[in-house]
Motif scaffolding. Structure first.
Motif, PDB file in Angstrom:
ATOM      1  N   ALA A 229      38.561  33.947  42.921  1.00 36.53           N
ATOM      2  CA  ALA A 229      37.119  33.657  42.873  1.00 36.53           C
ATOM      3  C   ALA A 229      36.488  34.311  41.649  1.00 36.53           C
ATOM      4  O   ALA A 229      35.643  33.717  40.971  1.00 36.53           O
ATOM      5  CB  ALA A 229      36.442  34.149  44.152  1.00 36.53           C
ATOM      6  N   TYR A 230      36.923  35.523  41.356  1.00 33.47           N
ATOM      7  CA  TYR A 230      36.376  36.240  40.206  1.00 33.47           C
ATOM      8  C   TYR A 230      36.689  35.503  38.907  1.00 33.47           C
ATOM      9  O   TYR A 230      35.811  35.286  38.073  1.00 33.47           O
ATOM     10  CB  TYR A 230      36.942  37.666  40.158  1.00 33.47           C
TER      11      TYR A 230
ATOM     12  N   SER B  27      50.085  42.827  39.966  1.00 30.83           N
ATOM     13  CA  SER B  27      49.276  42.782  41.192  1.00 30.83           C
ATOM     14  C   SER B  27      48.203  43.867  41.302  1.00 30.83           C
ATOM     15  O   SER B  27      47.011  43.581  41.171  1.00 30.83           O
ATOM     16  CB  SER B  27      50.172  42.800  42.417  1.00 30.83           C
ATOM     17  N   ILE B  28      48.599  45.109  41.545  1.00 27.44           N
ATOM     18  CA  ILE B  28      47.612  46.166  41.740  1.00 27.44           C
ATOM     19  C   ILE B  28      46.715  46.292  40.517  1.00 27.44           C
ATOM     20  O   ILE B  28      45.529  46.550  40.620  1.00 27.44           O
ATOM     21  CB  ILE B  28      48.276  47.539  41.920  1.00 27.44           C
TER      22      ILE B  28
ATOM     23  N   GLN C 287      46.557  41.205  51.759  1.00 27.79           N
ATOM     24  CA  GLN C 287      46.933  40.959  50.359  1.00 27.79           C
ATOM     25  C   GLN C 287      46.391  39.599  49.923  1.00 27.79           C
ATOM     26  O   GLN C 287      45.915  39.434  48.809  1.00 27.79           O
ATOM     27  CB  GLN C 287      48.456  40.992  50.201  1.00 27.79           C
TER      28      GLN C 287
ATOM     29  N   TYR D   3      45.357  44.355  38.636  1.00 29.16           N
ATOM     30  CA  TYR D   3      44.240  43.449  38.427  1.00 29.16           C
ATOM     31  C   TYR D   3      42.958  43.972  39.051  1.00 29.16           C
ATOM     32  O   TYR D   3      41.892  43.457  38.775  1.00 29.16           O
ATOM     33  CB  TYR D   3      44.572  42.050  38.942  1.00 29.16           C
ATOM     34  N   PHE D   4      43.068  45.002  39.889  1.00 27.59           N
ATOM     35  CA  PHE D   4      41.822  45.613  40.358  1.00 27.59           C
ATOM     36  C   PHE D   4      41.882  47.123  40.279  1.00 27.59           C
ATOM     37  O   PHE D   4      41.013  47.816  40.764  1.00 27.59           O
ATOM     38  CB  PHE D   4      41.438  45.134  41.757  1.00 27.59           C
ATOM     39  N   TRP D   5      42.918  47.635  39.631  1.00 27.20           N
ATOM     40  CA  TRP D   5      42.956  49.070  39.358  1.00 27.20           C
ATOM     41  C   TRP D   5      43.987  49.338  38.273  1.00 27.20           C
ATOM     42  O   TRP D   5      45.168  49.118  38.474  1.00 27.20           O
ATOM     43  CB  TRP D   5      43.294  49.899  40.610  1.00 27.20           C
ATOM     44  N   THR D   6      43.538  49.807  37.121  1.00 25.39           N
ATOM     45  CA  THR D   6      44.452  49.991  36.007  1.00 25.39           C
ATOM     46  C   THR D   6      44.921  51.433  35.883  1.00 25.39           C
ATOM     47  O   THR D   6      44.218  52.364  36.272  1.00 25.39           O
ATOM     48  CB  THR D   6      43.782  49.607  34.672  1.00 25.39           C
ATOM     49  N   ALA D   7      46.109  51.603  35.337  1.00 27.84           N
ATOM     50  CA  ALA D   7      46.641  52.933  35.066  1.00 27.84           C
ATOM     51  C   ALA D   7      47.840  52.795  34.135  1.00 27.84           C
ATOM     52  O   ALA D   7      48.606  51.846  34.237  1.00 27.84           O
ATOM     53  CB  ALA D   7      47.053  53.627  36.358  1.00 27.84           C
TER      54      ALA D   7
ATOM     55  N   ARG E 284      42.565  36.126  46.913  1.00 27.87           N
ATOM     56  CA  ARG E 284      41.500  35.114  46.877  1.00 27.87           C
ATOM     57  C   ARG E 284      40.279  35.656  46.128  1.00 27.87           C
ATOM     58  O   ARG E 284      39.595  34.916  45.417  1.00 27.87           O
ATOM     59  CB  ARG E 284      41.117  34.691  48.301  1.00 27.87           C
TER      60      ARG E 284
ATOM     61  N   ALA F  34      41.821  34.342  28.202  1.00 29.10           N
ATOM     62  CA  ALA F  34      42.452  35.411  28.988  1.00 29.10           C
ATOM     63  C   ALA F  34      42.196  35.208  30.478  1.00 29.10           C
ATOM     64  O   ALA F  34      43.092  35.400  31.308  1.00 29.10           O
ATOM     65  CB  ALA F  34      41.920  36.773  28.531  1.00 29.10           C
TER      66      ALA F  34
ATOM     67  N   VAL G   8      43.731  37.950  51.068  1.00 27.42           N
ATOM     68  CA  VAL G   8      42.276  37.899  50.876  1.00 27.42           C
ATOM     69  C   VAL G   8      41.880  38.618  49.581  1.00 27.42           C
ATOM     70  O   VAL G   8      40.931  38.222  48.898  1.00 27.42           O
ATOM     71  CB  VAL G   8      41.504  38.440  52.103  1.00 27.42           C
ATOM     72  N   VAL G   9      42.625  39.643  49.213  1.00 25.62           N
ATOM     73  CA  VAL G   9      42.346  40.312  47.937  1.00 25.62           C
ATOM     74  C   VAL G   9      42.663  39.363  46.778  1.00 25.62           C
ATOM     75  O   VAL G   9      41.898  39.258  45.806  1.00 25.62           O
ATOM     76  CB  VAL G   9      43.144  41.631  47.813  1.00 25.62           C
TER      77      VAL G   9
ATOM     78  N   ALA H  76      45.326  54.338  45.279  1.00 21.87           N
ATOM     79  CA  ALA H  76      45.976  53.093  44.879  1.00 21.87           C
ATOM     80  C   ALA H  76      47.496  53.276  44.873  1.00 21.87           C
ATOM     81  O   ALA H  76      48.239  52.387  45.298  1.00 21.87           O
ATOM     82  CB  ALA H  76      45.484  52.667  43.497  1.00 21.87           C
TER      83      ALA H  76
END
Lengths: 185, 185
Positions: free
Chosen positions: B162-163, B28-29, B153, B31-35, B158, B121, B155-156, B6
């Motif tokens: 959707a989620y 941005s990042i 970027q 939201y699908f990978w935390t650190a 989107r 949230a 499509v991710v 990532a």
DNA sequence: CGTTGCTATGCAACAAGGTGCATAGCAGGA
DNA sequence: TCCTGCTATGCACCTTGTTGCATAGCAACG
């Protein structure tokens, strides 16, 4: 941490051994909380020494004996306390999303088969959910008092179904996007 | 493990310091990978000693100097190798689902405010995504070659939209289910 | 001048999770 | 009899992730 809590809920729904819990974590519970058997045995041991669960040796014939765990008073209280305290929405980890953004710096077309694999996995899981829904919740609601346990299990399952449908639709979107690069490439 | 990957993707999109990466992981990042920043600094240090990234001391005025990281050859190769190897769909951890099933053994109505908090949230995050989509992808696609980085970027994003929409709809379903217990309670 | 607050980097300790391996009972088939 | 395979429990080690804390530059404000 919430593995303890997931185990408490599972044991309240039905007492069982570490092995049985591990199998439940491969199916129903495991679809929104994963754990390996090593993790489960380790946590069960801690929960036992904390007095959260009771153990009962169950001799079995035709297979090794097992230890059946059930929730004790302090365990129930711990669960109740956790239920009443606010929890932040879970952090997500979608490595496929990382891969998709990373593909811009490599070969986007090479991701197609990977995305198709994931789509298949989600399709399989959706089938599985739908079968479970038809089996366990297919009948019209019976008269009489509402069964909270059943209703709540059902709404969680509906969440799983919605999630899988959303993912399949999105992965189709991803595939269409990836296909857009292919011809010109 | 994929935090390294990532970070590589983020640095390929734009070189930056550990601090800047930590902030990207909050939006941005993230939201699908935390650190957290500690994790990022630790991993950056390892990646540097492995030759995956180059460092450049950047003096700054009006604020402390920073170390700007950028992806080096071996880092790019490591990312490419990861992109080409299959990955299993990520395990999910939805503690709200655990709480919902657990509520059957406690007071279901007490969960309502918690579910509403989560719904809020997700609504906020959806708003944020939609604003980002309008800002970054609102214009019709320009003529000329397809911009893979931008399309991927998009499509991710989107997927994120959707989620969140799925979650909001499901949480409404949960609230309706919980409300069903209240009157009789 | 002191405080607050943001930028910027990092360590230490601990908790949680994952991988690999070991053991053992018992059934059924080659 | 040996091998495979499922049930059942567990240890040891290593990697990740989280929490708390520490340091330091610099700006803006009172």
């Amino acid at each position: 941490m919430a593995l303890e809590h997931a185990i408490l809920v599972s044991l309240l729904e039905k007492p069982g051994s570490g092995y049985e819990l591990a199998r439940r974590f491969e199916r129903s519970i495991g679809y929104f909380w994963t754990a390996t058997h090593q993790q489960i045995y380790r946590v069960l041991k801690r929960m036992e020494s904390d007095g959260w669960v009771d153990v009962r040796e169950v001799p079995q014939y035709g297979r090794p004996d097992k230890k059946e765990y059930s929730v004790a008073g302090p365990g129930r209280e711990a669960l109740s306390a956790w239920l009443h305290e606010p929890t932040e929405p879970d952090s997500v980890r979608h490595d496929l999303a990382v891969k998709i953004r990373g593909a811009a710096f490599d070969d986007p077309a090479a991701l197609i088969s990977e995305v198709e694999r994931h789509r298949q996995a989600h399709t399989d899981r959706l089938e599985h959910y739908l079968a479970g829904a038809a089996r366990d919740f297919g009948d019209p609601p019976a008269d009489g008092p509402i069964d909270a346990e059943r209703e709540l299990q059902h709404v969680v399952l509906r969440g799983g179904i919605a999630y899988e449908r959303m993912m399949i639709a999105w992965l189709d979107d991803v595939l269409a996007t990836l296909a857009g690069f292919a011809p010109g490439h």
